[in-house]
Design an enzyme around this catalytic site. Structure first.
Site, mmCIF file in Angstrom:
data_model
loop_
_atom_site.group_PDB
_atom_site.id
_atom_site.type_symbol
_atom_site.label_atom_id
_atom_site.label_comp_id
_atom_site.label_asym_id
_atom_site.label_seq_id
_atom_site.Cartn_x
_atom_site.Cartn_y
_atom_site.Cartn_z
ATOM 1 N N GLU A 146 0.832 -1.207 0.000
ATOM 2 C CA GLU A 146 0.000 0.000 0.000
ATOM 3 C C GLU A 146 0.865 1.254 0.000
ATOM 4 O OE1 GLU A 146 -2.948 0.279 -0.714
ATOM 5 O OE2 GLU A 146 -3.585 -1.795 -0.551
ATOM 6 N N TYR A 172 -6.646 6.864 3.580
ATOM 7 C CA TYR A 172 -6.709 5.770 2.615
ATOM 8 C C TYR A 172 -5.983 4.525 3.133
ATOM 9 C CZ TYR A 172 -5.408 2.516 -0.863
ATOM 10 O OH TYR A 172 -5.201 1.329 -1.481
ATOM 11 N N ASP A 225 -9.526 5.612 -2.758
ATOM 12 C CA ASP A 225 -8.348 6.078 -3.487
ATOM 13 C C ASP A 225 -8.839 6.733 -4.781
ATOM 14 O OD1 ASP A 225 -9.181 3.887 -4.961
ATOM 15 O OD2 ASP A 225 -7.151 3.524 -5.689
#
Length: 345
Positions: free
Chosen positions: A42, A125, A143
């Site tokens: 991520e 996020y 996102d």
DNA sequence: AAGGCGTGGAT
DNA sequence: TATCCAAGCCT
């Protein structure tokens, strides 16, 4: 006609089960995700494409396979390993978070969105994505893909970035209680392959039926965005100082552009034409005919190259063997400059 | 809260 | 060639 939860999650998850991408950080169907891999992927994927991340992720995992390995790593090695990926604060925050995890969380990531959100480098996020994907928590993961898909599903007219609140609220209404991690990844795969920025492939979309923007006939006009300011040009000089087959490298300040990275010395950047101001040493500098142009997010940098040789000591930086420069972990801007110097020398 | 912060691929 | 854009975060 709003896209209701039952209209979106079920067909989207069915589509995901049949079309999910096979990615090195993604658990296969039925496997338990590895939180370390989910977190690392991520962070690497923030504003960075899958194609760029894929090989970098695998190399990183081979070198630092666990939280403990990363927490014990040398910080200069970590920064060098991030070279070329950009947004170098991510690497600094990765190290900081690894140490907090080792010191305060027993060597494992906390498993709630709120606790994750408190770690360095975890914004809205990433906290939601890790909570959902690694720990199966229901979280609203938004996102740029989700923004685009949701803005189209609901034909949200508010321009970004102000429209984020409306988009998040709409995303909340379609997020399922179960399989929230798969749902998030399904939205991202859909945004990447079907609901693309320029020419969405609506005929292949599993949730086209409830899409308000498609009903309007103008899906590509969503999300609405405020126009961006033009990027200015700035000028400066890069200094290549060589001594006995080694080149002088410095470490940039921790904050600011390319913070914490090894670099070639540079002069001031601004509107002024390039010169020898702030050269790292007094020497017989020669300006090369070719320079380097490099685009950053908010400005373009046009840099001249000044080269010199010396036999004297210099009281800053370190001498790095020119034939091993690819091991120094230079950001792309300086790797480009080195290539120009070595081509013209 | 608006702007700083990288890079490479697609168009 | 120029512009847009990407699995954003921080201050």
């Amino acid at each position: 006609m709003d896209a209701k939860r039952r209209d979106v999650a079920a067909p989207l998850l069915d589509w995901y089960d049949r079309n999910r991408r096979d990615l090195p950080w993604r658990a296969k169907a039925g496997e338990t995700p590895d939180p370390y891999r989910v977190w690392l992927s991520e962070v690497m994927l923030q504003q960075t494409t899958v194609a760029t991340v894929r090989p970098r992720f695998s190399a990183w995992i081979a070198r630092w396979p666990t939280f403990a390995a990363l927490a014990a790593a040398d910080e200069a090695d970590v920064m060098a390993a991030w070279a070329g990926l950009g947004y170098y604060a991510r690497a600094r925050n990765l190290m900081a978070a690894a140490r907090v995890i080792a010191a305060d969380h027993g060597g494992a990531l906390p498993d709630t969105e709120a606790a994750l959100r408190a770690l360095p480098g975890f914004g809205d996020y990433t906290a939601a994505a890790v909570a959902a994907i690694a720990f199966g928590r229901r979280a609203v993961v938004v996102d740029a893909n989700v923004e685009r898909v949701v803005a189209r599903l609901f034909a949200i007219p508010h321009p970004l970035p102000g429209g984020r609140r409306a988009i998040r609220a709409a995303a909340d209404t379609i997020t399922p209680d179960r399989r929230a991690g798969d749902f998030a990844q399904a939205m991202m795969d859909l945004g990447s392959a079907i609901c693309t920025p320029r020419r969405p492939r609506c005929l292949l979309c599993p949730i086209a039926e409830g899409c308000a923007a498609r009903a309007l006939g103008t899906p590509e006009t969503f999300p609405v965005k405020k126009p961006k300011a033009a990027r200015p040009h700035r000028h400066g000089t890069i200094f290549w100082l060589e001594r006995d087959g080694a080149v002088l490298l410095v470490r940039r300040p921790d904050k600011g552009l390319l913070g914490g990275m090894r670099a070639l010395p540079t002069g001031p950047w601004g509107d002024a034409p390039p010169g020898l101001a702030e050269a790292p040493a007094a020497a017989d500098w020669r300006m090369l005919d070719d320079g380097v142009s490099h685009g950053f997010t908010h400005f373009t940098l046009d840099l001249a190259l000044a080269v010199a040789r010396t036999h004297h000591a210099v009281n800053i930086g370190e001498w790095w063997p020119v034939d091993r420069l690819d091991e120094a972990g230079l950001p792309t801007l300086f790797a480009k400059a080195a290539a120009v110097v070595r081509r013209m020398a």
